[in-house]
Design an enzyme around this catalytic site. Sequence first.
Site, PDB file in Angstrom:
ATOM      1  CB  CYS A 299      -0.882  -0.004   1.250  1.00  0.00           C
ATOM      2  SG  CYS A 299      -2.226   1.200   1.151  1.00  0.00           S
TER       3      CYS A 299
ATOM      4  CE  LYS B 102      -7.484  -1.409   4.309  1.00  0.00           C
ATOM      5  NZ  LYS B 102      -6.083  -1.132   4.010  1.00  0.00           N
TER       6      LYS B 102
ATOM      7  NE  ARG C 124      -6.445   4.693   9.023  1.00  0.00           N
ATOM      8  CZ  ARG C 124      -7.620   5.014   8.524  1.00  0.00           C
ATOM      9  NH1 ARG C 124      -8.178   6.166   8.837  1.00  0.00           N
ATOM     10  NH2 ARG C 124      -8.233   4.188   7.702  1.00  0.00           N
TER      11      ARG C 124
ATOM     12  NE  ARG D 126      -6.447   4.669   5.036  1.00  0.00           N
ATOM     13  CZ  ARG D 126      -5.442   5.533   5.011  1.00  0.00           C
ATOM     14  NH1 ARG D 126      -5.399   6.463   4.075  1.00  0.00           N
ATOM     15  NH2 ARG D 126      -4.495   5.476   5.934  1.00  0.00           N
TER      16      ARG D 126
ATOM     17  CD  GLU E 206     -14.015  -4.132  -4.259  1.00  0.00           C
ATOM     18  OE1 GLU E 206     -13.053  -4.760  -4.716  1.00  0.00           O
ATOM     19  OE2 GLU E 206     -14.143  -2.897  -4.374  1.00  0.00           O
TER      20      GLU E 206
ATOM     21  CE  LYS F  40      -7.025  -3.859   7.492  1.00  0.00           C
ATOM     22  NZ  LYS F  40      -5.914  -3.237   6.817  1.00  0.00           N
TER      23      LYS F  40
ATOM     24  CB  SER G   5      -4.918  -1.606  15.234  1.00  0.00           C
ATOM     25  OG  SER G   5      -5.724  -0.749  14.440  1.00  0.00           O
TER      26      SER G   5
ATOM     27  CE1 TYR H 268      -0.968  -5.294  14.469  1.00  0.00           C
ATOM     28  CE2 TYR H 268      -3.371  -5.351  14.513  1.00  0.00           C
ATOM     29  CZ  TYR H 268      -2.190  -4.958  13.911  1.00  0.00           C
ATOM     30  OH  TYR H 268      -2.233  -4.249  12.737  1.00  0.00           O
TER      31      TYR H 268
END
Length: 328
Positions: free
Chosen positions: A119, A198, A208, A220, A236, A251, A277, A316
């Site tokens: 990205c 996404k 971020r 976005r 998609e 996601k 996150s 994570y």
Amino acid sequence: MSLTLRPRRLRRTPTLRRMVRETTLAADDLIAPLFVTAGHGILRPISSMPGQAQRSVDKLADEIDALMELRIPSVLLFGIPAHKDAQGSAGWDAHGPVPEAIRAIKRQAPDMLVIADVCLCEYTDHGHCGILAPEPNMGDVLNDPTLELLVRESVAYADAGVDIIAPSAMMDGQVAAIRAGLDAAGHQNIPILAYAAKFASAFYGPFREAAESTPQFGDRRAYQMDPANGREALREVALDVAEGADMLMVKPAGAYLDIIRAVRDRYDLPLAAYQVSGEFAMIKAAAANGWIDERRAALESLLAIRRAGADMIITYYAKDAARWLLTE
Ligand code: PBG
């Protein structure tokens, strides 16, 4: 009482419950994200993601050892470059943090599967995932000119020895463009894990901070998906499959379990889900306040993602979960 239908019969003992358990979670299913920063000697904790850190390449080895020890098969790399510009040109620098990390990890642990996120948002000074139109449409993210740059970035990672390319910019045609670019550069055997569905999610907030990729203006929503749209997610995914994706991703994960299930039911490609996150930070924050049992809540959240149909989970919690699973 003459009840004959007693589902509780199968819940009586731990062994019975283990025997009839439908869904499993194992270290094999987990992918650990890592933030690699330019520079030396850097191990900078990320405050909104307790236990996670930005690391320079020379500080990766201990983390890779720990992941290998726990039999976690894969890492997903994000780069934080020394300099950002309007094009995100640090993204295809052969000596940028991600290519250097790829080389270092493959040298240290050849069996560790290294996935690189592709990205531009970590590399552009404006923080958008593609390049911007000139005035008077300043702010529009240009689709086709961005594709070329995503291809350059992908080829740079492949040249460095990456195992899997994971494009996340949500530009139309990115999978086809990257497939063609990789093939032309002699990387026919590098699979593409497509961030197929996404969503434009509030749950990316802590990332971020971690990746220093907050858009400097706007948001976005003109490229990532509307959280309201389930059928569009399937369109998609269909496009990414047609463009040659080898694996698919949904996601975020926790708020999109219905999408994971729908994709699983319609497609046979391996399916990943990204516990992002914000999902991680919410459990951490509640646990830190003593409001929730962290281990049980985290494992339950991961099991739910598997039950919805994901084969692999980017999380994570990978290291903690793998450790907890040893004593389940
Ligand atoms: C974009 C990218 C993002 C995440 C992964 N890849 C951020 C975004 O789209 O703003 C978010 C992951 C997370 O929140 O853990 N390159």
